[in-house]
Design an enzyme around this catalytic site. Structure first.
Site, short mmCIF file in Angstrom:
data_model
loop_
_atom_site.label_atom_id
_atom_site.label_comp_id
_atom_site.label_asym_id
_atom_site.label_seq_id
_atom_site.Cartn_x
_atom_site.Cartn_y
_atom_site.Cartn_z
N SER A 39 11.77 -15.80 46.23
CA SER A 39 11.41 -17.19 46.00
C SER A 39 12.52 -17.95 45.30
O SER A 39 12.47 -19.16 45.17
CB SER A 39 10.15 -17.27 45.13
OG SER A 39 10.44 -16.82 43.81
N LEU B 44 13.22 -17.47 42.12
CA LEU B 44 13.02 -17.17 40.71
C LEU B 44 13.54 -15.77 40.44
O LEU B 44 13.21 -14.83 41.16
CB LEU B 44 11.54 -17.24 40.36
CG LEU B 44 10.91 -18.62 40.39
CD1 LEU B 44 9.41 -18.51 40.14
CD2 LEU B 44 11.53 -19.53 39.35
N SER C 286 8.85 -0.18 36.85
CA SER C 286 8.93 0.89 37.83
C SER C 286 8.84 2.22 37.11
O SER C 286 9.09 2.30 35.89
CB SER C 286 10.26 0.80 38.59
OG SER C 286 10.48 1.97 39.36
N TYR D 28 19.57 0.15 39.25
CA TYR D 28 18.14 -0.18 39.28
C TYR D 28 17.41 0.45 38.10
O TYR D 28 16.65 -0.22 37.39
CB TYR D 28 17.53 0.31 40.59
CG TYR D 28 16.06 -0.01 40.75
CD1 TYR D 28 15.65 -1.31 41.04
CD2 TYR D 28 15.09 0.98 40.60
CE1 TYR D 28 14.30 -1.61 41.19
CE2 TYR D 28 13.75 0.69 40.75
CZ TYR D 28 13.35 -0.61 41.05
OH TYR D 28 12.02 -0.89 41.18
N LYS E 210 15.47 -1.43 34.88
CA LYS E 210 14.04 -1.22 34.61
C LYS E 210 13.82 -0.59 33.23
O LYS E 210 12.81 -0.85 32.57
CB LYS E 210 13.42 -0.35 35.71
CG LYS E 210 13.33 -1.06 37.05
CD LYS E 210 12.52 -2.35 36.96
CE LYS E 210 12.33 -3.01 38.32
NZ LYS E 210 11.53 -4.24 38.25
#
Length: 258
Positions: A46, A48, A127, A140, A144
């Protein structure tokens, strides 16, 4: 006297009745909590979460037109595949910008209005890799882990203002996350991983998130048996966990080279 018919059976049905009443009250409370609530849900697609300036502008527009936010769900995310030695720092920054700085920028932008109203609920979709790290997912997993730490701190700091914070840690979900993952050189990964394809559906995870918000849970682990066991293994038997991860890395590297 038949003990089963006179004592155990009535006690069993009575317990079931109390449990059913408890679940009904939970459901009614959840509906009342969510009814007509102003909910903001972010996602990387989106816009954001991709750029902190965009996030701040969005927060300003939200407060301008809606006046307040009851529930903020930080769901922006981008995944990563690659070796640490081959990954440029710009790729690490890109992943961190989307997965960490985007959510905390929006949270910080909306937090003062929640504190002023002494009301609000902030949800971070993290996650399992916010709790454990697996090979070739460094950027990643790092983002997280940072997300988990930030919202754990936030939960403690805003408790005095009656603001709730929930961290949801899913395992594999059937989404395009692996397809859209970035690689070591910043290019698109473009592969649907087997574990992702066989993961939970987005609808199933969304229902868990909805229930967690309604019940004001502080943390939820949404994963299968193997990832869940890995989390506990990391904490209770770290040496064994590290050995297993090293073995996994060797197998994945061998598979790629063959």
């Amino acid at each position: 006297m038949d003990l089963t018919s006179t004592v155990i059976v009535p006690l069993l049905f009575g317990s079931l009745g109390i449990f059913a009443l408890f679940r009904l009250l939970q459901w009614m409370r959840m509906r009342a909590y969510l009814q007509e609530a102003v909910v903001v849900i972010t996602g990387a697609t989106s816009g954001l979460g991709k750029d902190t300036k965009t996030v701040l502008n969005a927060a300003e527009e939200i407060l301008k037109y809606l006046g307040h936010v009851d529930i903020l769900i930080n769901n922006a995310g981008i995944s990563f595949r690659g070796t640490i030695v081959d990954t440029g720092l710009d790729v690490d920054k890109k992943v961190m910008e989307t997965n960490y700085f985007g959510p905390i920028a929006l949270t910080k932008a909306l937090l003062p209005s929640m504190i002023k109203r002494r009301q609000g609920h902030i949800v971070a979709i993290s996650s399992v890799q916010g709790k454990i790290s697996i090979p070739f997912r460094s950027a990643y997993a790092a983002s997280k882990h940072a997300t988990q730490a930030f919202f754990d701190c936030l939960r403690a700091e805003v408790e005095q203002y009656d603001i709730d914070v929930t961290v949801v840690s899913p395992g594999y979900i059937q989404t395009n996350l692996s397809l859209n993952a970035v690689t070591a050189d910043g290019s698109r990964y473009g592969v649907m991983d087997k574990n992702t394809a066989e993961g939970q559906t987005a609808a199933e995870v969304a229902q868990v998130v909805l229930n967690a918000v309604g019940q004001k849970k502080k943390e939820v682990l949404v994963a299968g048996l193997t990832p869940s066991l890995a989390v506990y293994l990391r904490n209770l038997f770290p040496r064994l966990f590290f050995t297993l991860m090293a073995t996994r890395a060797r197998k994945e590297r061998k598979a790629k080279d063959s």
